[in-house]
Design a protein around this motif. Sequence first.
Motif, mmCIF file in Angstrom:
data_model
loop_
_atom_site.group_PDB
_atom_site.id
_atom_site.type_symbol
_atom_site.label_atom_id
_atom_site.label_comp_id
_atom_site.label_asym_id
_atom_site.label_seq_id
_atom_site.Cartn_x
_atom_site.Cartn_y
_atom_site.Cartn_z
ATOM 1 N N UNK A 38 -35.266 -11.173 8.657
ATOM 2 C CA UNK A 38 -34.635 -10.346 7.626
ATOM 3 C C UNK A 38 -33.123 -10.404 7.744
ATOM 4 N N UNK A 39 -32.627 -10.220 8.957
ATOM 5 C CA UNK A 39 -31.172 -10.190 9.187
ATOM 6 C C UNK A 39 -30.521 -11.515 8.826
ATOM 7 N N UNK A 40 -31.179 -12.606 9.190
ATOM 8 C CA UNK A 40 -30.658 -13.939 8.902
ATOM 9 C C UNK A 40 -30.581 -14.178 7.396
ATOM 10 N N UNK A 41 -31.638 -13.825 6.670
ATOM 11 C CA UNK A 41 -31.669 -14.025 5.222
ATOM 12 C C UNK A 41 -30.677 -13.105 4.515
ATOM 13 N N UNK A 42 -30.553 -11.872 4.995
ATOM 14 C CA UNK A 42 -29.628 -10.920 4.373
ATOM 15 C C UNK A 42 -28.200 -11.442 4.401
ATOM 16 N N UNK A 43 -27.810 -12.088 5.500
ATOM 17 C CA UNK A 43 -26.453 -12.638 5.619
ATOM 18 C C UNK A 43 -26.200 -13.723 4.577
ATOM 19 N N UNK A 44 -27.254 -14.422 4.172
ATOM 20 C CA UNK A 44 -27.109 -15.540 3.241
ATOM 21 C C UNK A 44 -27.378 -15.171 1.792
ATOM 22 N N UNK A 45 -27.579 -13.896 1.529
ATOM 23 C CA UNK A 45 -27.913 -13.459 0.171
ATOM 24 C C UNK A 45 -26.778 -13.742 -0.811
ATOM 25 N N UNK A 46 -27.157 -14.244 -1.996
ATOM 26 C CA UNK A 46 -26.210 -14.453 -3.090
ATOM 27 C C UNK A 46 -26.720 -13.722 -4.326
ATOM 28 N N UNK A 47 -25.804 -13.147 -5.083
ATOM 29 C CA UNK A 47 -26.171 -12.343 -6.248
ATOM 30 C C UNK A 47 -26.971 -13.139 -7.273
ATOM 31 N N UNK A 48 -27.821 -12.419 -7.988
ATOM 32 C CA UNK A 48 -28.533 -13.012 -9.115
ATOM 33 C C UNK A 48 -27.534 -13.374 -10.207
ATOM 34 N N UNK A 49 -27.962 -14.232 -11.113
ATOM 35 C CA UNK A 49 -27.090 -14.598 -12.224
ATOM 36 C C UNK A 49 -26.741 -13.365 -13.052
ATOM 37 N N UNK A 50 -25.468 -13.280 -13.448
ATOM 38 C CA UNK A 50 -24.940 -12.194 -14.265
ATOM 39 C C UNK A 50 -25.020 -10.846 -13.571
ATOM 40 N N UNK A 51 -25.041 -10.837 -12.235
ATOM 41 C CA UNK A 51 -24.977 -9.591 -11.466
ATOM 42 C C UNK A 51 -23.749 -9.654 -10.558
ATOM 43 N N UNK A 52 -22.644 -9.106 -11.047
ATOM 44 C CA UNK A 52 -21.364 -9.083 -10.353
ATOM 45 C C UNK A 52 -20.984 -10.480 -9.831
ATOM 46 N N UNK A 53 -21.028 -11.439 -10.739
ATOM 47 C CA UNK A 53 -20.607 -12.809 -10.416
ATOM 48 C C UNK A 53 -19.099 -12.886 -10.577
#
Length: 436
Positions: free
Chosen positions: A286-301
């Motif tokens: 979970x921690x590893x993936x959370x660090x690599x999270x990128x916003x969905x399209x059109x969500x604060x891009x």
Amino acid sequence: MEKFHLIGIKGSGMSPLAQILHDMGYYVQGSDIETYFFTQKKLEDRNIKILAYSEKNIEEGLTIILGNAFNEEHIEYVRAKELGLTTYTYSEFLGKIADKIKSIAITGAHGKTTTTTMASTIFKNAKDISYLIGDGTGLGKKNSDLFIFEACEYYRHFLHYRPNHAIVTNVDFDHPDYFKDESDVLDAFQSFVNQVRDAVVYCGDDLLASKLKSSSAQMISYGFKDSNDYQVRNLETSEEASKFDVYKHGEFFGKFVMRVFGLHEISNALAVIAMADINGIPLEKMQEAAKNYKNAQRRFIEYKFKNNIIVDDYAHHPREIEATINTARRKYKDKNVVAIFQPHTFTRTEAFLDGFAQSLRKADDVYLYPIFASARETSGNVSIEDLRKVVDENAKVIRGEEDFSTLSKLENSVILFMGAGDINKYQQKFLKSLDN
């Protein structure tokens, strides 16, 4: 091999559904209007055929899926019935997929797409999954361990689903062209929760979501309050990331670092962490993936230009606008916040006129685009001038690209382009104008 034709294939749900079917080895084609939508890029990347609407598209041997934006009078759907073809609505077919394997449905008046994106990011780091996200992103695998999908409450479409698990981010009055009032919305969500088989993870900080009950599924709460089963503590936010601790039943569970900045985003992340824990995802995964999270399209891009930050965001409800403005202020504490908003549908604009005004006033400057009409609703009893008057006498209406010269003079600002219509096209044109 089964062959599918999707009516309205560029839709935010239909496009990922087409991708899932293609990835699973089926033949897929679909129809839509010629206007370019960002949701079609992933279709084009897979060489999925996109046709103009015509009854000639409907042939023997096709299974037809009708997008939720259309009724049974659509010329292609009528032709399919004449030929006796198998037909489904989008929601019916999605429910069919969800019934075949273990599934997690993610719903709520706000935050569905962000939360589903977070869930796909965290779960795919540990499991073989398929997923459908409402920003036009889909992935299908024939032998998935799990199917994660966004479940929309509009017209009670989510009552076609009976998932193993569900996340409910919040319950709020929206879609005033369908729902009567707040209690009608709550009734819809309660009906959905009653269909969840194993566990419902819900926001215990949300007034209405915390009223949901289930006679069969386990109810698990999350949020910032001490009373929640999963709780965020020790939140710190900088321009680079947010750091926070998660507590489970009052005991320290783990520390997380994510590139999210709004309190609503932290809350959504906690929902996914709770769901991942329930499904046995190891903490370190979970921690590893959370660090690599990128916003969905059109969500604060975000896009940077000189000392300005230009943002593309889907916010189209007063609560979402306020959350987006607050996110900008939390991340960029020394910048002005400029709201550029395009209302979505006349019905919503009329119903939430004062709510929009109150939320938009939290920005330092406000610009408005004319109301975006939907396929269901081309006119109404309210205009953009009505909204401008209740927002602020200094609010300005943008009519076209000729107004970009005013915006280009802004300095040290977070410029938020917000709306569920086509305002992202104007945002992209504005970016191009800055390069000239």
